[in-house]
Design an enzyme around this catalytic site. Structure first.
Site, PDB file in Angstrom:
ATOM      1  CG  ASP A 107       1.004  67.011  56.802  1.00 50.63           C
ATOM      2  OD1 ASP A 107       0.587  65.993  56.227  1.00 50.63           O
ATOM      3  OD2 ASP A 107       2.202  67.212  57.057  1.00 50.63           O
ATOM      4  CE  LYS A 158      14.587  64.418  50.600  1.00 50.41           C
ATOM      5  NZ  LYS A 158      14.089  63.541  51.636  1.00 50.41           N
ATOM      6  CG  ASP A 216       3.287  68.785  52.234  1.00 57.94           C
ATOM      7  OD1 ASP A 216       3.677  69.242  53.304  1.00 57.94           O
ATOM      8  OD2 ASP A 216       3.961  68.763  51.188  1.00 57.94           O
TER       9      ASP A 216
HETATM   10  P1  GTP Z   1       7.780  68.413  60.160  1.00 58.21           P
HETATM   11  O1  GTP Z   1       8.345  68.371  61.540  1.00 58.21           O
HETATM   12  O2  GTP Z   1       7.723  69.826  59.644  1.00 58.21           O
HETATM   13  O3  GTP Z   1       8.415  67.463  59.195  1.00 58.21           O
HETATM   14  O4  GTP Z   1       6.223  68.014  60.223  1.00 58.21           O
HETATM   15  P2  GTP Z   1       5.497  66.736  60.880  1.00 58.21           P
HETATM   16  O5  GTP Z   1       5.875  66.646  62.312  1.00 58.21           O
HETATM   17  O6  GTP Z   1       4.036  66.886  60.612  1.00 58.21           O
HETATM   18  O7  GTP Z   1       6.092  65.492  60.111  1.00 58.21           O
HETATM   19  P3  GTP Z   1       5.661  64.902  58.714  1.00 58.21           P
HETATM   20  O8  GTP Z   1       5.209  66.027  57.821  1.00 58.21           O
HETATM   21  O9  GTP Z   1       6.718  64.035  58.216  1.00 58.21           O
HETATM   22  O10 GTP Z   1       4.425  63.977  59.130  1.00 58.21           O
HETATM   23  C1  GTP Z   1       3.424  63.565  58.237  1.00 58.21           C
HETATM   24  C2  GTP Z   1       2.156  63.324  59.022  1.00 58.21           C
HETATM   25  O11 GTP Z   1       2.359  62.271  59.977  1.00 58.21           O
HETATM   26  C3  GTP Z   1       1.704  64.529  59.821  1.00 58.21           C
HETATM   27  O12 GTP Z   1       0.307  64.591  59.719  1.00 58.21           O
HETATM   28  C4  GTP Z   1       2.175  64.251  61.231  1.00 58.21           C
HETATM   29  O13 GTP Z   1       1.316  64.832  62.196  1.00 58.21           O
HETATM   30  C5  GTP Z   1       2.106  62.737  61.300  1.00 58.21           C
HETATM   31  N1  GTP Z   1       3.134  62.143  62.161  1.00 58.21           N
HETATM   32  C6  GTP Z   1       4.481  62.185  61.978  1.00 58.21           C
HETATM   33  N2  GTP Z   1       5.094  61.520  62.949  1.00 58.21           N
HETATM   34  C7  GTP Z   1       4.125  61.046  63.786  1.00 58.21           C
HETATM   35  C8  GTP Z   1       4.146  60.274  64.996  1.00 58.21           C
HETATM   36  O14 GTP Z   1       5.190  59.898  65.542  1.00 58.21           O
HETATM   37  N3  GTP Z   1       2.939  59.979  65.554  1.00 58.21           N
HETATM   38  C9  GTP Z   1       1.760  60.384  65.009  1.00 58.21           C
HETATM   39  N4  GTP Z   1       0.620  60.068  65.637  1.00 58.21           N
HETATM   40  N5  GTP Z   1       1.702  61.122  63.887  1.00 58.21           N
HETATM   41  C10 GTP Z   1       2.883  61.437  63.272  1.00 58.21           C
END
Ligand code: GTP
Length: 369
Positions: A107, A158, A216
């Site tokens: 992202d 943080k 992001d």
């Molecule tokens: P929020 O729920 O809004 O925090 O977004 P998010 O689900 O994308 O979580 P976050 O922004 O913390 O994740 C950062 C990146 O890691 C993103 O591109 C997510 O798709 C990916 N990501 C987070 N958790 C996982 C997981 O359990 N498995 C995989 N394959 N990707 C993950």
């Protein structure tokens, strides 16, 4: 060189845009977001990408297929339960051979020089190298402290203002040696940020700072900001070519009626119709197949594909998702997000970051902020 893109998250902060569409497929300037990530990888010499997926995986696979149209071999892996950032990479270990590989959060919009990152990693013979980016307000992030040679000294989650001695944060892009995978337990949730990296401090873990563009797209505000930055060419993307010198991009078969006005920077998707007396821009992206009715105004906003704004609609600093309909005279402003195929009848004023869920119908005169 191979890259793993993490796209398994639910994207909760970007809801309702991510309720029907996974974050990597949410359109950014009329293309799925993750296609910018793939183009960037391809330009930096990456020829094989493993998508680590979980939430709503089908759309990604059917859109990109085997990757031949992009010149990249694409492999898809789906988790049956979320494994966290590091657990997700462990899950695709069988596709990663010896040597170095890249990991990217799916992202992040960036034009970071990945070749320079990989070169730095090799010169240092690092076990891992974390790309770092400066931020204005470090209190909301995990800071990465580095020494004179770029070696990571520690992490600061943080911090309060009096603790801050750097403004560099983890940019969500890493180069890792394959041996690092041995540190990650299989089949359980495990994170790079809290698990792997703290354990690698003092063991050839490096940070690579740069002032490349970095955003992001995890929240509606940042999603809008990424569009403004693409429209203003603050980040180098393929859209810059279409915007040309006048900062106006009108895609194929879009129709501007006489008396319709475009204020740059602005992008109009293919097949859309901008009716007489409508004004679109500055800072607006209209998706393909939309109708902007006469007398309507769209500024600093994103209207996704197949949406209809009837007459005298105002949309300011807001997002309207695919297939929504906004009735005559309605106002959508101040961070509102209208979900897919929602209907906002006339005589409503949506503001204050209101989020309307997909398919909702708001009857005429219901909401007046
Ligand atoms: P929020 O729920 O809004 O925090 O977004 P998010 O689900 O994308 O979580 P976050 O922004 O913390 O994740 C950062 C990146 O890691 C993103 O591109 C997510 O798709 C990916 N990501 C987070 N958790 C996982 C997981 O359990 N498995 C995989 N394959 N990707 C993950």
């Amino acid at each position: 060189m191979k890259a793993v893109i993490l796209v398994g998250g639910q994207g909760t902060r970007l809801r309702p845009l991510t309720l029907c569409v996974p974050k990597p497929m949410v359109p950014l300037a009329n293309k799925p977001f993750v296609s910018y990530v793939l183009e960037h990888l391809q330009q930096n010499g990456i020829d094989e990408v493993i998508f680590s997926m979980g939430y709503l995986p089908d759309g990604i696979k059917s859109y990109f297929g085997d990757g031949s149209s992009l010149g990249i071999k694409l492999i898809y892996a789906v988790e049956d339960h979320p494994l966290g950032t590091a657990g997700a990479v462990k899950n695709v270990e069988k596709y990663i051979q010896d040597g170095d590989f890249l990991v990217l959060n799916g992202d992040i919009l960036t034009d970071l020089d990945l070749r320079a990152l990989m070169e730095f990693h090799r010169e240092k013979n690092a076990s891992g190298t974390i790309a770092l980016t400066p931020v204005d307000d470090p209190t909301a992030y995990g800071l990465v402290r580095t020494g004179a040679e770029g070696e990571v000294l520690g992490f600061l989650e943080k911090p309060s203002w009096d603790q801050i001695d750097t403004n560099l944060i983890n940019a969500g892009t890493y180069v890792l040696q394959a041996e690092v995978l041995d540190m990650i337990p299989a089949g359980v949730e495990y994170s790079f940020e809290r698990g792997v990296f703290p354990r690698l401090v003092g063991k050839d873990l490096y940070g690579f700072g740069s002032n490349a563009y970095w955003m992001d797209i995890g929240t509606p505000e940042k999603y809008l900001q990424a569009h403004y930055d693409i429209l203003e060419k603050n980040v180098s993307t393929a859209v810059s070519l279409c915007l040309d010198e006048d900062f106006v991009c009108v895609e194929e078969e879009a129709r501007l009626e006489a008396g319709a006005k475009l204020v740059p920077p602005v992008m109009i998707g293919g097949g859309s119709v901008i009716k007489a007396g409508a004004r679109v821009g500055r800072m607006a992206v209209i998706g393909p197949g939309c109708v902007v009715g006469s007398g309507s105004v769209v500024e600093e906003s994103v209207i996704q594909a197949d949406s209809t704004l009837e007459e005298n609609v105002t949309v300011r600093r807001s997002i309207v998702a695919r297939g929504a309909r906004i009735g005559p005279g309605a106002v959508v402003r101040a961070g509102a997000v209208v979900g897919e195929e929602a209907t906002i009848e006339g005589d409503n004023v949506l503001a204050n970051n209101i989020r309307v869920y997909p398919g909702t119908v708001i009857k005429a005169g219901t909401i007046k902020f």
